[in-house]
Design a protein around this motif. Structure first.
Motif, mmCIF file in Angstrom:
data_model
loop_
_atom_site.group_PDB
_atom_site.id
_atom_site.type_symbol
_atom_site.label_atom_id
_atom_site.label_comp_id
_atom_site.label_asym_id
_atom_site.label_seq_id
_atom_site.Cartn_x
_atom_site.Cartn_y
_atom_site.Cartn_z
ATOM 1 N N GLU A 257 -12.535 -5.343 -4.948
ATOM 2 C CA GLU A 257 -11.859 -6.111 -6.269
ATOM 3 C C GLU A 257 -10.957 -4.751 -6.729
ATOM 4 O O GLU A 257 -9.905 -5.300 -7.329
ATOM 5 C CB GLU A 257 -12.730 -6.503 -7.213
ATOM 6 C CG GLU A 257 -13.597 -8.006 -6.768
ATOM 7 C CD GLU A 257 -14.422 -8.186 -7.761
ATOM 8 O OE1 GLU A 257 -14.614 -7.655 -8.625
ATOM 9 O OE2 GLU A 257 -15.153 -9.309 -7.325
ATOM 10 N N THR A 258 -11.534 -3.795 -6.830
ATOM 11 C CA THR A 258 -10.694 -2.743 -7.655
ATOM 12 C C THR A 258 -9.937 -1.745 -6.626
ATOM 13 O O THR A 258 -8.868 -1.412 -7.282
ATOM 14 C CB THR A 258 -11.876 -1.629 -8.267
ATOM 15 O OG1 THR A 258 -12.698 -1.186 -7.197
ATOM 16 C CG2 THR A 258 -12.546 -2.276 -9.383
ATOM 17 N N GLU A 259 -10.233 -1.688 -5.395
ATOM 18 C CA GLU A 259 -9.400 -0.830 -4.727
ATOM 19 C C GLU A 259 -9.131 -1.667 -3.392
ATOM 20 O O GLU A 259 -10.049 -1.592 -2.230
ATOM 21 C CB GLU A 259 -10.012 0.612 -4.363
ATOM 22 C CG GLU A 259 -10.224 1.246 -5.497
ATOM 23 C CD GLU A 259 -10.725 2.666 -5.166
ATOM 24 O OE1 GLU A 259 -10.523 3.169 -3.976
ATOM 25 O OE2 GLU A 259 -11.535 3.317 -5.880
ATOM 26 N N PRO A 260 -7.963 -2.359 -3.094
ATOM 27 C CA PRO A 260 -7.964 -3.080 -1.962
ATOM 28 C C PRO A 260 -8.034 -1.926 -0.624
ATOM 29 O O PRO A 260 -7.599 -1.001 -0.720
ATOM 30 C CB PRO A 260 -6.491 -3.655 -1.865
ATOM 31 C CG PRO A 260 -6.133 -3.158 -3.140
ATOM 32 C CD PRO A 260 -7.021 -2.620 -4.173
ATOM 33 N N PHE A 261 -8.500 -2.467 0.400
ATOM 34 C CA PHE A 261 -8.461 -1.748 1.622
ATOM 35 C C PHE A 261 -7.158 -1.208 2.136
ATOM 36 O O PHE A 261 -6.306 -2.098 2.330
ATOM 37 C CB PHE A 261 -9.286 -2.419 2.910
ATOM 38 C CG PHE A 261 -9.749 -1.548 3.929
ATOM 39 C CD1 PHE A 261 -10.958 -0.718 3.453
ATOM 40 C CD2 PHE A 261 -9.299 -1.255 4.928
ATOM 41 C CE1 PHE A 261 -11.608 -0.109 4.734
ATOM 42 C CE2 PHE A 261 -9.988 -0.770 5.965
ATOM 43 C CZ PHE A 261 -11.118 0.083 5.724
ATOM 44 N N PRO A 262 -6.885 0.002 1.972
ATOM 45 C CA PRO A 262 -5.426 0.525 2.314
ATOM 46 C C PRO A 262 -4.870 -0.142 3.701
ATOM 47 O O PRO A 262 -5.363 0.116 4.740
ATOM 48 C CB PRO A 262 -5.364 1.791 2.435
ATOM 49 C CG PRO A 262 -6.827 2.322 1.580
ATOM 50 C CD PRO A 262 -7.725 1.184 1.848
ATOM 51 N N THR A 263 -3.774 -0.479 3.626
ATOM 52 C CA THR A 263 -3.108 -1.283 4.754
ATOM 53 C C THR A 263 -3.026 -0.308 5.916
ATOM 54 O O THR A 263 -2.928 -0.363 7.021
ATOM 55 C CB THR A 263 -1.539 -1.800 4.430
ATOM 56 O OG1 THR A 263 -1.822 -2.564 3.350
ATOM 57 C CG2 THR A 263 -0.969 -2.437 5.459
ATOM 58 N N GLY A 264 -2.403 1.011 5.648
ATOM 59 C CA GLY A 264 -2.272 2.059 6.615
ATOM 60 C C GLY A 264 -3.559 2.314 7.372
ATOM 61 O O GLY A 264 -3.564 2.379 8.620
ATOM 62 N N ILE A 265 -4.521 2.186 6.742
ATOM 63 C CA ILE A 265 -6.087 2.666 7.384
ATOM 64 C C ILE A 265 -6.458 1.518 8.118
ATOM 65 O O ILE A 265 -7.054 1.370 9.099
ATOM 66 C CB ILE A 265 -6.996 3.097 6.413
ATOM 67 C CG1 ILE A 265 -6.791 4.380 5.693
ATOM 68 C CG2 ILE A 265 -8.472 2.804 6.908
ATOM 69 C CD1 ILE A 265 -6.677 5.574 6.600
ATOM 70 N N ARG A 266 -6.233 0.286 7.543
ATOM 71 C CA ARG A 266 -6.568 -0.782 8.261
ATOM 72 C C ARG A 266 -5.860 -0.856 9.665
ATOM 73 O O ARG A 266 -6.366 -1.418 10.641
ATOM 74 C CB ARG A 266 -6.048 -2.294 7.306
ATOM 75 C CG ARG A 266 -6.669 -3.697 8.221
ATOM 76 C CD ARG A 266 -6.376 -4.670 7.414
ATOM 77 N NE ARG A 266 -7.287 -4.889 6.178
ATOM 78 C CZ ARG A 266 -6.791 -4.937 4.945
ATOM 79 N NH1 ARG A 266 -5.754 -5.065 4.520
ATOM 80 N NH2 ARG A 266 -7.958 -4.981 3.970
ATOM 81 N N ARG A 267 -4.587 -0.707 9.551
ATOM 82 C CA ARG A 267 -3.807 -0.865 10.786
ATOM 83 C C ARG A 267 -4.179 0.322 11.718
ATOM 84 O O ARG A 267 -4.015 0.232 12.868
ATOM 85 C CB ARG A 267 -2.284 -0.492 10.361
ATOM 86 C CG ARG A 267 -1.355 -0.675 11.494
ATOM 87 C CD ARG A 267 0.137 -0.537 10.948
ATOM 88 N NE ARG A 267 1.126 -0.609 12.426
ATOM 89 C CZ ARG A 267 1.995 -0.143 12.178
ATOM 90 N NH1 ARG A 267 2.887 0.262 11.035
ATOM 91 N NH2 ARG A 267 3.043 -0.180 13.469
ATOM 92 N N LEU A 268 -4.568 1.526 11.237
ATOM 93 C CA LEU A 268 -4.995 2.729 12.091
ATOM 94 C C LEU A 268 -6.052 2.420 12.756
ATOM 95 O O LEU A 268 -6.347 2.477 13.866
ATOM 96 C CB LEU A 268 -5.055 3.918 11.312
ATOM 97 C CG LEU A 268 -5.528 5.342 11.933
ATOM 98 C CD1 LEU A 268 -4.648 5.608 13.193
ATOM 99 C CD2 LEU A 268 -5.958 6.213 11.225
ATOM 100 N N ASN A 269 -7.131 1.651 12.097
ATOM 101 C CA ASN A 269 -8.588 1.215 12.454
ATOM 102 C C ASN A 269 -8.355 0.291 13.615
ATOM 103 O O ASN A 269 -9.162 0.222 14.684
ATOM 104 C CB ASN A 269 -9.296 0.823 11.453
ATOM 105 C CG ASN A 269 -9.906 2.179 10.597
ATOM 106 O OD1 ASN A 269 -9.995 3.187 11.038
ATOM 107 N ND2 ASN A 269 -10.336 1.702 9.515
#
Length: 156
Positions: free
Chosen positions: A12-24
């Protein structure tokens, strides 16, 4: 239950960063591709890792380096080594003290020609299809990311 709530609060407070999601996602996809390749060569992932490390090392590699390189447990590597030894693909050589080096047999050298070495040639062709600047950018950024992540290990 508490950790689940903490995870929900984090979402809720910190959305999972898009760059990290893409890298993972890309790292997972790459792992999946290498798994599919290992299966195509009728190898377990750990046997494939051993043979790949041996190709990279010119036919031999210290056992501890194979474990460290892939982050695979010593038990898993040793289990695969036994099977590769039984198939006369590799042998272990004492390198002084308790250090052992894994080496390809003559049969193992033949066996990798149509498997791991074929893959390495294809990987090389992919890199060669990029400009020198693209290759250098990809490799230097990957190296920089790896070094930065390693530096973070003590604070995690």
């Amino acid at each position: 239950m508490t950790s689940y709530r903490n995870l929900e609060a984090l979402k809720e407070t910190e959305p999972f960063p898009t760059g990290i999601r893409r890298l993972n996602y890309l790292i997972s996809e790459l792992d999946g591709v290498y798994h599919a390749i290992a299966l195509k060569f009728k190898l377990s992932d750990s046997a494939f890792q051993i043979l790949y490390a041996l190709c990279n090392g010119g036919g031999s590699c210290p056992l501890h380096e194979i474990c460290n390189l892939y982050g695979t447990s010593k038990q898993t590597i040793n289990s695969s080594l036994r099977k590769l030894e039984e198939s006369n693909i590799v042998y272990l050589q004492n390198s002084g003290g308790r250090t052992k080096t894994v080496c390809l047999t003559e049969y193992g050298q033949q066996r990798i020609q149509d498997s791991v070495l074929r893959l390495i040639r294809e990987e090389d062709n992919i890199l060669k299809s990029w400009t020198e600047e693209e290759q250098e950018l990809y490799l230097s950024l990957t190296q920089r990311y790896l070094a930065s992540l390693r530096e973070k290990i003590p604070v995690l």
